[in-house]
Write an enzyme that holds these catalytic residues in place. Structure first.
Site, PDB file in Angstrom:
ATOM      1  N   VAL A  83       0.845  -1.192   0.000  1.00 13.30           N
ATOM      2  CA  VAL A  83       0.000   0.000   0.000  1.00 13.30           C
ATOM      3  C   VAL A  83       0.882   1.245   0.000  1.00 13.30           C
ATOM      4  O   VAL A  83       1.696   1.431   0.910  1.00 13.30           O
ATOM      5  CB  VAL A  83      -0.926   0.011   1.227  1.00 13.30           C
ATOM      6  CG1 VAL A  83      -1.768   1.276   1.249  1.00 13.30           C
ATOM      7  CG2 VAL A  83      -1.816  -1.228   1.240  1.00 13.30           C
ATOM      8  N   VAL A  85       0.968   5.655  -1.337  1.00 13.30           N
ATOM      9  CA  VAL A  85       0.444   6.840  -2.013  1.00 13.30           C
ATOM     10  C   VAL A  85       1.640   7.730  -2.305  1.00 13.30           C
ATOM     11  O   VAL A  85       2.431   8.040  -1.407  1.00 13.30           O
ATOM     12  CB  VAL A  85      -0.595   7.588  -1.163  1.00 13.30           C
ATOM     13  CG1 VAL A  85      -1.056   8.859  -1.881  1.00 13.30           C
ATOM     14  CG2 VAL A  85      -1.790   6.693  -0.860  1.00 13.30           C
ATOM     15  N   ARG A  91      -3.147  12.810   1.199  1.00  9.98           N
ATOM     16  CA  ARG A  91      -4.272  13.541   1.790  1.00  9.98           C
ATOM     17  C   ARG A  91      -5.349  13.891   0.763  1.00  9.98           C
ATOM     18  O   ARG A  91      -5.986  14.931   0.851  1.00  9.98           O
ATOM     19  CB  ARG A  91      -3.780  14.822   2.483  1.00  9.98           C
ATOM     20  CG  ARG A  91      -2.745  14.592   3.566  1.00  9.98           C
ATOM     21  CD  ARG A  91      -3.320  13.815   4.746  1.00  9.98           C
ATOM     22  NE  ARG A  91      -2.366  13.685   5.827  1.00  9.98           N
ATOM     23  CZ  ARG A  91      -1.593  12.613   6.022  1.00  9.98           C
ATOM     24  NH1 ARG A  91      -1.689  11.570   5.183  1.00  9.98           N
ATOM     25  NH2 ARG A  91      -0.763  12.559   7.026  1.00  9.98           N
ATOM     26  N   LEU A  95      -6.124   6.341  -0.475  1.00  6.87           N
ATOM     27  CA  LEU A  95      -6.086   5.104   0.299  1.00  6.87           C
ATOM     28  C   LEU A  95      -7.489   4.695   0.713  1.00  6.87           C
ATOM     29  O   LEU A  95      -7.857   3.514   0.638  1.00  6.87           O
ATOM     30  CB  LEU A  95      -5.192   5.272   1.530  1.00  6.87           C
ATOM     31  CG  LEU A  95      -5.218   4.107   2.524  1.00  6.87           C
ATOM     32  CD1 LEU A  95      -4.848   2.792   1.854  1.00  6.87           C
ATOM     33  CD2 LEU A  95      -4.286   4.390   3.702  1.00  6.87           C
ATOM     34  N   TYR A 124      -4.361   2.648  10.139  1.00  3.87           N
ATOM     35  CA  TYR A 124      -5.382   1.672   9.773  1.00  3.87           C
ATOM     36  C   TYR A 124      -6.518   1.506  10.774  1.00  3.87           C
ATOM     37  O   TYR A 124      -7.501   0.841  10.484  1.00  3.87           O
ATOM     38  CB  TYR A 124      -4.717   0.317   9.499  1.00  3.87           C
ATOM     39  CG  TYR A 124      -3.826   0.392   8.273  1.00  3.87           C
ATOM     40  CD1 TYR A 124      -4.378   0.395   6.997  1.00  3.87           C
ATOM     41  CD2 TYR A 124      -2.447   0.505   8.403  1.00  3.87           C
ATOM     42  CE1 TYR A 124      -3.575   0.486   5.871  1.00  3.87           C
ATOM     43  CE2 TYR A 124      -1.634   0.600   7.281  1.00  3.87           C
ATOM     44  CZ  TYR A 124      -2.207   0.600   6.020  1.00  3.87           C
ATOM     45  OH  TYR A 124      -1.412   0.707   4.911  1.00  3.87           O
ATOM     46  N   PHE A 415       4.249  -9.765   5.405  1.00  6.36           N
ATOM     47  CA  PHE A 415       3.795  -9.963   4.026  1.00  6.36           C
ATOM     48  C   PHE A 415       3.452  -8.614   3.392  1.00  6.36           C
ATOM     49  O   PHE A 415       3.352  -7.602   4.066  1.00  6.36           O
ATOM     50  CB  PHE A 415       2.597 -10.912   3.957  1.00  6.36           C
ATOM     51  CG  PHE A 415       1.444 -10.524   4.826  1.00  6.36           C
ATOM     52  CD1 PHE A 415       0.442  -9.673   4.353  1.00  6.36           C
ATOM     53  CD2 PHE A 415       1.339 -10.982   6.132  1.00  6.36           C
ATOM     54  CE1 PHE A 415      -0.629  -9.304   5.155  1.00  6.36           C
ATOM     55  CE2 PHE A 415       0.270 -10.621   6.948  1.00  6.36           C
ATOM     56  CZ  PHE A 415      -0.713  -9.785   6.448  1.00  6.36           C
TER      57      PHE A 415
END
Length: 415
Positions: A83, A85, A91, A95, A124, A415
């Site tokens: 993941v 950006v 901002r 995501l 998260y 992972f």
């Protein structure tokens, strides 16, 4: 122009890798060899990107995973990885858009949970994830450990330590790993490619350093654990060896194997320091040493994050040490699994059903449900922190007895 979020095509995959490298601060160069190595092993339907005027500026990928639960069961997970950006597009909600699309697809597939390893802690929780396992790494100063230098590290229980190689670990390791998942919650499965690459038998674009492999066999000859480790070549003044042995992987399915492998590693000639690699916080190592202070914690951090997508399957998918009934009010702002649930659990099994009539004993956000269900979170502590609201007096204490486990979850793989 509008930034488009969607799955990538095969022709766009090199640009996706370039954006991935940019986000991870790696040189933004993608070779044909790298594309050829990675592309056959990704599901493009689950490989998302944000495109701005045709250029990938954010990346997101998921894959199928199995995660062990308390009591030796497992649940299918939507494992999220890679993941990023790009710094030019932070901002802007990219995501959130990728995460929403992926979690919705996972819920539609029937995945019970989503998982990830978080590079940064604060990101998260707002998507319903919570840390279900933690990791600790120790650095052991062998000279201070109090071990008898006249001992060789040979097991005293009738078992034995043998040196091995990657090809043999590739054959025996998967079964040992499966046995670990049967006794520890939080273990994620390893793919055949993962085993190939991890033992040096798969393709390596970067230079490969062959580790040493030590295997523990019980008195009957059964493999019950192994360790993979490397060592540097450092000498101090007066020709004194000052080497560090770094554990790359250590899987043990019995206490005897754990004790034997750690004593072996702490008895290696020329080794002054042992770095343990990622271990469960309740690993026995420090207390195996006559002087536990010789084991210094160098890392203690969150490891596997879990996002519950199906509360019923998660709560029914583990065992419980006592008989108890609780009604849980689960808040889920994304609407995947919010609601009120009655859990009737005992050592013989568990049943979880939705209820609209019974009053809730505890109210909590979905981000707290994963850590609670995997046995690592304390309901009493969460209540004191204000993350669980105790609606029935004493309910947090009852949940504490119901959910906690003798062994903390252990997630050995990133992972």
């Amino acid at each position: 122009m509008t930034v488009d979020v969607r799955a990538v095509t095969e022709s766009e995959y090199p640009d996706w890798l370039r954006a991935l490298h940019t986000g991870f601060l790696r040189p933004p160069v993608v070779s044909d060899a790298l594309v050829a190595d990675r592309l056959p092993h990704v599901d493009l339907d689950r490989t998302l990107a944000a495109f701005d005027r045709g250029r990938a500026v954010a990346t997101f990928r998921s894959f199928r995973q199995e995660v062990s639960t308390v009591g030796g069961g497992s649940l299918t997970a939507d494992a999220i990885t890679q993941v990023t950006v790009s710094p030019t597009h932070r901002r802007q909600g990219l995501l959130s858009r990728m995460m929403s699309a992926d979690l919705a697809a996972a819920r539609e597939r029937g995945d019970a949970i989503a998982t990830l390893i978080a590079a940064e802690y604060p990101i998260y929780g707002r998507y319903g994830f919570g840390p279900a396992s933690w990791t600790t790494e120790w650095s052991v100063e062998v000279a201070r450990a109090g071990l008898d230098p006249r001992r060789t590290g040979r097991p005293e229980d009738g078992g034995r330590i043998e040196l091995s190689d990657g090809a043999e670990i590739r054959k025996t390791g998967p079964e040992v790993h499966r046995r670990l998942a049967a006794v520890r919650a939080g273990v994620t499965d390893r793919t055949p490619r993962g085993w190939d690459v991890g033992t040096g038998l798969g393709h390596h674009l970067d230079p490969w350093t062959e580790p040493f492999y030590a295997v523990y066999r019980s008195e009957s000859g059964e493999v019950e654990g192994y360790a993979a480790y490397t060592a540097d070549d450092k000498w101090g003044d007066a020709k004194q060896p000052d080497n560090t042995a770094s554990v790359q992987d250590l899987i043990a399915v019995t206490p005897a194997a754990e004790r034997a492998l750690w004593r072996y590693l702490c008895s290696l000639d020329w080794v002054a320091t042992v770095r343990t690699g990622h271990r469960a916080p309740d690993d026995p190592l420090p207390l195996l040493l006559p002087n536990p202070r010789a084991a210094r914690i160098v890392t203690h951090a969150d490891m596997l994050w879990v996002r519950v997508l199906d509360a019923v399957r998660v709560l029914e998918g583990r065992t419980y040490p006592v008989a108890e009934s609780l009604v849980l009010e689960v808040r889920d702002g994304d609407g995947f699994t919010g609601g009120r649930y009655r859990l009737d659990a005992s050592p013989d099994g568990a049943e979880c059903v939705r209820t609209n009539t019974e009053p809730a004993d505890l109210e909590l956000d979905v981000a707290e449900l994963g850590p609670l269900a995997w046995g690592d979170a304390s309901a009493v502590r969460l209540a004191r922190l204000g993350r669980i609201e105790e609606l029935t007096p004493g309910a947090a204490g009852r949940a504490e007895l119901l959910f906690r486990t003798p062994l903390r979850p252990f997630s050995p793989d990133i992972f």
